[in-house]
Scaffold this active site. Sequence first.
Site, PDB file in Angstrom:
ATOM      1  N   CYS A 104      35.084  49.296  45.910  1.00 28.23           N
ATOM      2  CA  CYS A 104      36.078  49.008  46.956  1.00 28.23           C
ATOM      3  C   CYS A 104      36.851  50.269  47.334  1.00 28.23           C
ATOM      4  O   CYS A 104      37.337  50.383  48.462  1.00 28.23           O
ATOM      5  CB  CYS A 104      37.025  47.902  46.498  1.00 28.23           C
ATOM      6  SG  CYS A 104      37.836  48.216  44.914  1.00 28.23           S
ATOM      7  N   HIS A 117      41.871  46.714  42.366  1.00 30.89           N
ATOM      8  CA  HIS A 117      41.155  46.483  43.623  1.00 30.89           C
ATOM      9  C   HIS A 117      41.847  47.230  44.759  1.00 30.89           C
ATOM     10  O   HIS A 117      43.067  47.338  44.788  1.00 30.89           O
ATOM     11  CB  HIS A 117      41.136  44.980  43.913  1.00 30.89           C
ATOM     12  CG  HIS A 117      40.245  44.594  45.062  1.00 30.89           C
ATOM     13  ND1 HIS A 117      38.899  44.872  45.085  1.00 30.89           N
ATOM     14  CD2 HIS A 117      40.517  43.947  46.217  1.00 30.89           C
ATOM     15  CE1 HIS A 117      38.383  44.412  46.213  1.00 30.89           C
ATOM     16  NE2 HIS A 117      39.345  43.852  46.918  1.00 30.89           N
TER      17      HIS A 117
END
Length: 822
Positions: free
Chosen positions: A332, A782
Amino acid sequence: MAEVSEVLMSVLSTIRVPRPGDRVHKDECALSFSSPESEGGLYVCMNSFLGFGSQYVDRHHTRSGQRAYLHIIRTRKKEDDNNSGSGDPPKKKPTRLAIGIEGGFNVEQDQYEEEVKVVLFPDRQEVTADDLTAMPDVVRERVRHSMAGLMSADSVSHALQVQQWDGEVRAESRHAFFSPSVSHPSNGPSYSGWRCEVCDLQENLWMNLTDGRVFCGRRYFDGSGGNNHALLHFQQTGHPLAVKLGTITPDGADVYSYDEDDMVLDPKLPQHLAHFGIDMMTMEKTERTMTELEIAVNQRVGEWEVIQESGATLQPLSGPGLTGMKNLGNSCYLNSVMQVIFTVPDFQSKSVTILLLWLKHVSTKLGYGLLSGEYSKPALDPGEGAEASTEPRGDQVGIAPRMFKALVGRGHPEFSTNRQQDAQEFLLHFINMVERNCRSGANPSEAFRFLVEERIVCQQSQKAKYTQRVDYILQLPVPMDQATNTEELHEAERRREEADSSGAPPPSPVRAKIPFTACMAALSEPETLTDFWSSAVQAKTTATKTTRFASFPDHLVIQVKKFTFGQDWVPKKLDVSIDVPDTLNLSTLRGAGQQPGEELLPELAPPPLMTPDVEVKAPVLDDSTVSQLCEMGFPLEACRKAVYYTGNTGIDAAMNWVMGHMDDPDFSAPLVLPGTSSAPGTTPTESVSEEHLATIVSMGFSRDQATRALRATSNVLERAVDWIFSHLDDLESMEVSEGGRSAAESEGAREPPPGPKVRDGPGKYELFAFISHMGTSTMCGHYVCHIKKDQQWVIFNDQKVCASEKPPKDLGYLYFYRRVTE
């Protein structure tokens, strides 16, 4: 039929069987992001092993003359009747905190059925089983071996990166070999009645392996888990090891070392447990292990609900410039950075042709995939019937940047792995790759490049020194002492301490609010240098350093320095909210150069390093500085060069040299003194390989420049190419005359080499994108990014692209501004 069979045999007899080392591209089209899962599948040339989507395979056949292709089609399996109705096919649940390992997370999260067949072009004629049966044994076996070899071979995109990552590898505790102090047989083998000795909790219980006492575990972020009594017991007694009681089985148990602050291995666990009357061989698991809990957290992190904005239902978007990117296993950080990069016009322009072919092609391919809208389509649910098959899943088909990730990460110790990485470090890594592979013409990284002016004033002589350096990111400090809600923070800390001591539920967390103006003030404050060598007084003294902009870039990247180290050198993340503005005016931070009436420090060389002998001998280096650098893990020769080239002026200067030259190809090579050989085994008059010279000259460099690069790297072509791209500024000054001699060899003085090319303009900016991070460290958690598209904020969360209703601009990590022109 006989004629057809002859044609078939003629074509199929020429196909190749993959051998070890062959590069097989069977996951992704070489020219697009088509894959075996795409409409039409993927065609793999059975001679070159290149893969092509349905729309490009005819072009390859026409240009190459190849006719035999392995056609691979993957379709998602139908939804299981036992599925929970989530719309996704059932997945095998991970049992290990790992990637690419049996029992771990599967990078390809969806399960597919695969269809494979041989197709002949130009008519796309399928080779059937009957066709093969009618052929001679040697042809039939070649086809079968080629198909089997292609399907079993590692694809290039997977082979170029470390696919396996095991987050469960635990070190043996240094406290493992101890003898328990007392026994508590009352805890005994009847594990159904265990309770915390303080608060009577019966879950998440940990038994101290030194004294056998049982306490509850740490409190989780949501208030569940425990009341920290096992941790408090360690703080009071110093007994470091504890075992989670509900995880004990004949195969082992969770053991935590409070002193080492990590899960550890206890090789003597059976003996330690037996001391307290617990037989591992009879125990059964009654609670989730810490690994299972962490897996659950990692699974939730990737879900939309965790990062949606204030619980709002966000509207999915699709179209050009609104393409999602698949997460290839903790990728990510790459997805977020590249989404923003290809919002910058310089990286969208088709005129970016200065990259070397391999980087240019893959980067251009990624840019087209993100901007064209061709892959910005809702993913469909597999199911029974036409209605079920056309229902959107809520995310996109998107693109899987396998080749790009493999390329930019190749050879890098971190970006080649499946571990989470720092988005800021990856951004600089990518910019560095672009810089190293640019020769002339348009350079997209110039959009971010700016000059920094450093003004150093000797406090003893009050004379100044001005230097400039290139930078790409403005690092913004976070002055925690400037929080506007200090009283609220102190009250929250007091309530938390009371809750810890009483076992009560924790209070709601309070986030520090830091004014953006306070961050900018901290950035512009003078820095004190205590070990500065002043050429005015010819000694070390104190100086102040002030940093300003010498130029303002077209696009300004600001990194909020949220990640720091605690007093115990454990990395931590600052939980702060910063009122980052939509518009910036940095005009007051522009450097003004030498001030009226200000005297400059003399341009004198630092203390001589060479011995007074006529012959060139080893330099006299500060051994203590060299030792300090070596203790930090840097190569000895690099440390010696750092001290030599900074003139024995101290550890700070040497450390700066090291950090600025770590990417040099000859970083670890022995120190070569002026007047000696330019490299071990190479003399200035030694001949170089004509073949290597021709290769480098074909890249656009002069013969003199290529010769210099080869002589500096012992005639090793690969090192010479790396060297030449890392010394572009030096090479620019080697203006070659018609006679083949460099300007440095010609008569007369030449102009000094030009400085780095930068763009400049007003220091007024507007915010157009930011990248946010969730988690306690850049190595976990994340990343998502928000980008302003046509005055509408859009959130990009891997494959999910939605209209943003409340962009959390105060919680970002990297902010991207573009110049406002009046």
